[in-house]
Design a protein around this motif. Structure first.
Motif, PDB file in Angstrom:
ATOM      1  N   MET A 224       0.937  -1.355   0.048  1.00  0.00           N
ATOM      2  CA  MET A 224      -0.176  -0.077   0.049  1.00  0.00           C
ATOM      3  C   MET A 224       0.905   1.307  -0.055  1.00  0.00           C
ATOM      4  O   MET A 224       0.467   2.143  -0.797  1.00  0.00           O
ATOM      5  CB  MET A 224      -0.890  -0.123   1.326  1.00  0.00           C
ATOM      6  N   ALA A 225       2.032   1.138   0.542  1.00  0.00           N
ATOM      7  CA  ALA A 225       2.885   2.220   0.747  1.00  0.00           C
ATOM      8  C   ALA A 225       3.166   2.542  -0.773  1.00  0.00           C
ATOM      9  O   ALA A 225       3.425   3.667  -1.200  1.00  0.00           O
ATOM     10  CB  ALA A 225       4.142   2.168   1.576  1.00  0.00           C
ATOM     11  N   THR A 226       3.610   1.594  -1.846  1.00  0.00           N
ATOM     12  CA  THR A 226       4.218   1.856  -3.006  1.00  0.00           C
ATOM     13  C   THR A 226       2.858   2.750  -3.798  1.00  0.00           C
ATOM     14  O   THR A 226       3.232   3.492  -4.489  1.00  0.00           O
ATOM     15  CB  THR A 226       4.376   0.589  -3.646  1.00  0.00           C
ATOM     16  N   LEU A 227       1.675   2.254  -3.407  1.00  0.00           N
ATOM     17  CA  LEU A 227       0.644   2.829  -4.206  1.00  0.00           C
ATOM     18  C   LEU A 227       0.444   4.363  -3.701  1.00  0.00           C
ATOM     19  O   LEU A 227      -0.209   5.098  -4.463  1.00  0.00           O
ATOM     20  CB  LEU A 227      -0.667   2.155  -3.898  1.00  0.00           C
ATOM     21  N   ILE A 228       0.785   4.595  -2.271  1.00  0.00           N
ATOM     22  CA  ILE A 228       0.414   5.860  -1.889  1.00  0.00           C
ATOM     23  C   ILE A 228       1.522   6.801  -2.243  1.00  0.00           C
ATOM     24  O   ILE A 228       1.410   7.851  -2.602  1.00  0.00           O
ATOM     25  CB  ILE A 228       0.376   5.775  -0.439  1.00  0.00           C
ATOM     26  N   VAL A 229       2.882   6.432  -2.253  1.00  0.00           N
ATOM     27  CA  VAL A 229       4.107   7.200  -2.322  1.00  0.00           C
ATOM     28  C   VAL A 229       4.347   7.417  -3.800  1.00  0.00           C
ATOM     29  O   VAL A 229       4.852   8.453  -4.217  1.00  0.00           O
ATOM     30  CB  VAL A 229       5.193   6.837  -1.533  1.00  0.00           C
ATOM     31  N   GLY A 230       4.310   6.304  -4.592  1.00  0.00           N
ATOM     32  CA  GLY A 230       4.644   6.347  -6.091  1.00  0.00           C
ATOM     33  C   GLY A 230       3.898   7.281  -7.105  1.00  0.00           C
ATOM     34  O   GLY A 230       4.698   7.938  -7.690  1.00  0.00           O
ATOM     35  N   PRO A 231       2.878   7.594  -6.795  1.00  0.00           N
ATOM     36  CA  PRO A 231       2.240   8.610  -7.736  1.00  0.00           C
ATOM     37  C   PRO A 231       2.930  10.170  -7.244  1.00  0.00           C
ATOM     38  O   PRO A 231       2.878  11.113  -8.299  1.00  0.00           O
ATOM     39  CB  PRO A 231       0.743   8.719  -7.281  1.00  0.00           C
ATOM     40  N   PHE A 232       3.053  10.258  -5.995  1.00  0.00           N
ATOM     41  CA  PHE A 232       3.453  11.620  -5.778  1.00  0.00           C
ATOM     42  C   PHE A 232       5.002  11.640  -6.007  1.00  0.00           C
ATOM     43  O   PHE A 232       5.509  12.801  -6.620  1.00  0.00           O
ATOM     44  CB  PHE A 232       3.619  11.637  -4.153  1.00  0.00           C
ATOM     45  N   TYR A 233       5.797  10.420  -5.985  1.00  0.00           N
ATOM     46  CA  TYR A 233       7.276  10.596  -6.391  1.00  0.00           C
ATOM     47  C   TYR A 233       7.487  10.848  -7.917  1.00  0.00           C
ATOM     48  O   TYR A 233       7.911  11.664  -8.320  1.00  0.00           O
ATOM     49  CB  TYR A 233       7.903   9.326  -6.084  1.00  0.00           C
ATOM     50  N   LEU A 234       6.527   9.932  -8.554  1.00  0.00           N
ATOM     51  CA  LEU A 234       6.778  10.098 -10.130  1.00  0.00           C
ATOM     52  C   LEU A 234       6.063  11.548 -10.656  1.00  0.00           C
ATOM     53  O   LEU A 234       6.446  12.142 -11.696  1.00  0.00           O
ATOM     54  CB  LEU A 234       5.751   9.108 -10.767  1.00  0.00           C
ATOM     55  N   GLY A 235       4.960  11.869  -9.997  1.00  0.00           N
ATOM     56  CA  GLY A 235       4.298  13.253 -10.433  1.00  0.00           C
ATOM     57  C   GLY A 235       4.912  14.582 -10.252  1.00  0.00           C
ATOM     58  O   GLY A 235       5.040  15.387 -10.921  1.00  0.00           O
ATOM     59  N   LEU A 236       5.023  14.451  -9.044  1.00  0.00           N
ATOM     60  CA  LEU A 236       5.738  15.747  -8.098  1.00  0.00           C
ATOM     61  C   LEU A 236       7.162  15.635  -8.155  1.00  0.00           C
ATOM     62  O   LEU A 236       7.788  16.757  -8.359  1.00  0.00           O
ATOM     63  CB  LEU A 236       4.933  16.056  -6.926  1.00  0.00           C
ATOM     64  N   GLY A 237       7.810  14.592  -7.891  1.00  0.00           N
ATOM     65  CA  GLY A 237       9.185  14.610  -7.605  1.00  0.00           C
ATOM     66  C   GLY A 237      10.052  14.458  -9.003  1.00  0.00           C
ATOM     67  O   GLY A 237      10.957  15.169  -9.279  1.00  0.00           O
ATOM     68  N   PRO A 373      10.740  18.870  -5.083  1.00  0.00           N
ATOM     69  CA  PRO A 373      11.130  17.369  -5.511  1.00  0.00           C
ATOM     70  C   PRO A 373      12.324  16.704  -4.545  1.00  0.00           C
ATOM     71  O   PRO A 373      11.945  15.646  -4.226  1.00  0.00           O
ATOM     72  CB  PRO A 373      11.778  17.584  -6.847  1.00  0.00           C
ATOM     73  N   GLY A 374      13.129  17.364  -4.046  1.00  0.00           N
ATOM     74  CA  GLY A 374      14.034  16.933  -3.236  1.00  0.00           C
ATOM     75  C   GLY A 374      13.511  16.493  -1.782  1.00  0.00           C
ATOM     76  O   GLY A 374      13.634  15.554  -1.188  1.00  0.00           O
ATOM     77  N   ALA A 375      12.432  17.236  -1.221  1.00  0.00           N
ATOM     78  CA  ALA A 375      11.688  16.825  -0.064  1.00  0.00           C
ATOM     79  C   ALA A 375      11.221  15.519  -0.377  1.00  0.00           C
ATOM     80  O   ALA A 375      10.823  14.829   0.524  1.00  0.00           O
ATOM     81  CB  ALA A 375      10.892  17.869   0.288  1.00  0.00           C
ATOM     82  N   ILE A 376      10.573  15.400  -1.580  1.00  0.00           N
ATOM     83  CA  ILE A 376       9.474  14.326  -1.941  1.00  0.00           C
ATOM     84  C   ILE A 376      10.555  13.251  -1.993  1.00  0.00           C
ATOM     85  O   ILE A 376      10.059  11.879  -1.563  1.00  0.00           O
ATOM     86  CB  ILE A 376       8.871  14.333  -3.259  1.00  0.00           C
ATOM     87  N   GLY A 377      11.751  13.341  -2.599  1.00  0.00           N
ATOM     88  CA  GLY A 377      12.774  12.220  -2.622  1.00  0.00           C
ATOM     89  C   GLY A 377      13.274  11.952  -0.989  1.00  0.00           C
ATOM     90  O   GLY A 377      13.480  10.628  -0.986  1.00  0.00           O
ATOM     91  N   ASN A 378      13.266  12.754  -0.254  1.00  0.00           N
ATOM     92  CA  ASN A 378      13.551  12.523   1.159  1.00  0.00           C
ATOM     93  C   ASN A 378      12.538  11.650   1.835  1.00  0.00           C
ATOM     94  O   ASN A 378      12.868  10.756   2.529  1.00  0.00           O
ATOM     95  CB  ASN A 378      13.814  13.807   2.069  1.00  0.00           C
TER      96      ASN A 378
END
Length: 400
Positions: A224-237, A373-378
């Motif tokens: 579930m963490a991959t489904l929550i975090v993945g879109p934010f990293y790919l879209g915003l990060g 983007p850097g904060a999302i990566g962190n």
């Protein structure tokens, strides 16, 4: 079902189980794509319309254990047939609903039916397929679940465009009734009410059920963490468009579809306990890779990590389901299958809440949309480093 019975009968039973798992998974994923359309159709705010999804998941979570217990008491094939009928009737009501609140109530009823589908398909594998092929049938059911997850959004979008939102639910009715017909014709019947004594916690621990459920919860939390975090990293990060994000996110379900049955064969060939450890090791490696590789290699690192993670997940699913159900007494098989489903659902809830909070903490803000983007990566690094540690804990639990 004995091996001397006609092959067509065994295939009919397996088709019934496969369609049942597909329906439960489709019920979870197909409605999400309709939420914007339903917001307009019912002239309702999003916080009300989102209950169309929440009602289904809450009912599914609350009823999985009860569904398994009723299967033990009154016959698992009979209760699966009941679940298919409830699911089909509720799906029809979803499409014919006069207002939003009736739709939400119908979705709750659909979730109750889905609880019977998800629980009793797992519980019926051994008596339907025969002990020598349990692993590969568990793999097949995992594949059907992945197919439903991957197919739901695209099929739902197509139906909305061609025929309108009610057909997102109407499409499930003939599939459900067809599966009900197969259940009536081909599933093995057993005398209801013949159950062994209730299995205590100590007995469950000895049979490996509690460690299996604990690992199941931790793995669901990670996925579930991959489904929550993945879109934010790919879209915003990384700044990808929604279409590109969707394509990258679809890689996991596609891999799941391809490796579900082969992972089941691996379980039958090598043994569930050995393959379980391989799967958990792959999940740990994939989680740590998600924490490290994207910061160096960007989207290519993300894709490699997701491939490792998904391979580990499907391997784990086939092995864990097989191992947990292997030595459970016949009279408690449905209840234990329900507990297995409950642990998965609780893990999904934990992944959405706890791991989402960890991601926000790592990013340094609760307003992720405004994060750099850097904060999302962190945030992503911290989330999956912690998730990798939970997979190490799952390895330790299952070896004890």
């Amino acid at each position: 079902m004995k091996s001397s019975e006609p092959t067509a009968a065994r295939l009919g039973a397996l088709l019934c189980l496969s369609l049942s798992m597909l329906l439960a998974s489709l019920g979870t994923s197909i409605a999400n794509i309709a939420l914007p359309t339903l917001t307009v159709a019912f002239e309702a705010p999003f916080h009300q319309v989102q209950w169309i999804v929440i009602a289904y998941l809450v009912a599914l979570t609350l009823f999985v254990v009860l569904a398994g217990r009723l299967g033990d008491l009154f016959g698992r094939a009979r209760m699966l047939l009941l679940g298919l009928i409830v699911f089909s009737l509720a799906s029809a009501l979803c499409g014919w609903t006069p207002n939003l609140w009736v739709l939400i109530a119908a979705r709750a009823a659909q979730g109750i039916g889905a609880a019977f589908l998800m629980t009793l398909t797992i519980a019926l594998v051994r008596e339907t397929a025969g002990g020598e092929s349990v692993g590969r049938i568990m793999g097949l059911l995992a594949t059907m679940s992945a197919v439903g997850t991957a197919l739901g959004p695209s099929l739902g979008g197509l139906l909305i465009g061609l025929a309108g939102w009610p057909f997102v639910f109407f499409i499930l009715v003939p599939i459900g009734l067809g599966a009900a017909g197969l259940a009536w014709r081909f599933l093995p019947s057993a005398a209801p009410g013949i159950t062994s004594p209730r299995t205590g916690l100590s007995a469950l621990r000895e049979k490996g059920v509690i460690p299996g459920m604990a690992a199941n919860l931790l793995v669901a939390n990670l996925m579930m963490a991959t489904l929550i975090v993945g879109p934010f990293y790919l879209g915003l990060g990384l700044g990808f468009s929604p279409v590109t994000v969707g394509l990258v996110m679809s890689l996991g379900p596609v891999i799941s579809i391809c490796v579900g049955v082969p992972s089941g064969y691996l379980v039958d060939f090598w043994g569930a306990s050995r393959v379980l450890l391989i799967g958990l090791a792959g999940l740990a490696a994939g989680a740590f890779a998600l924490s490290a590789l994207p910061t160096v290699f960007g989207v290519y690192g993300y894709i490699v990590a997701i491939m490792i993670l998904t391979l580990g997940y499907q391997t784990f699913q086939s092995a864990n389901n097989t191992m947990v159900m292997a030595n459970v007494p016949d009279g408690t098989r449905g209840a234990v299958s329900g507990l297995l489903g409950l642990s998965r659902n609780l893990g999904l809830v934990c992944g959405a809440s706890v791991m989402g909070a960890v991601f926000s903490f790592g990013a340094g803000t609760s307003i992720i949309e405004a994060a750099a983007p850097g904060a999302i990566g962190n945030g992503m690094q911290l989330t999956f480093a912690l998730a990798g540690a939970t997979m190490v804990a799952a390895l330790w639990v299952t070896r004890r």
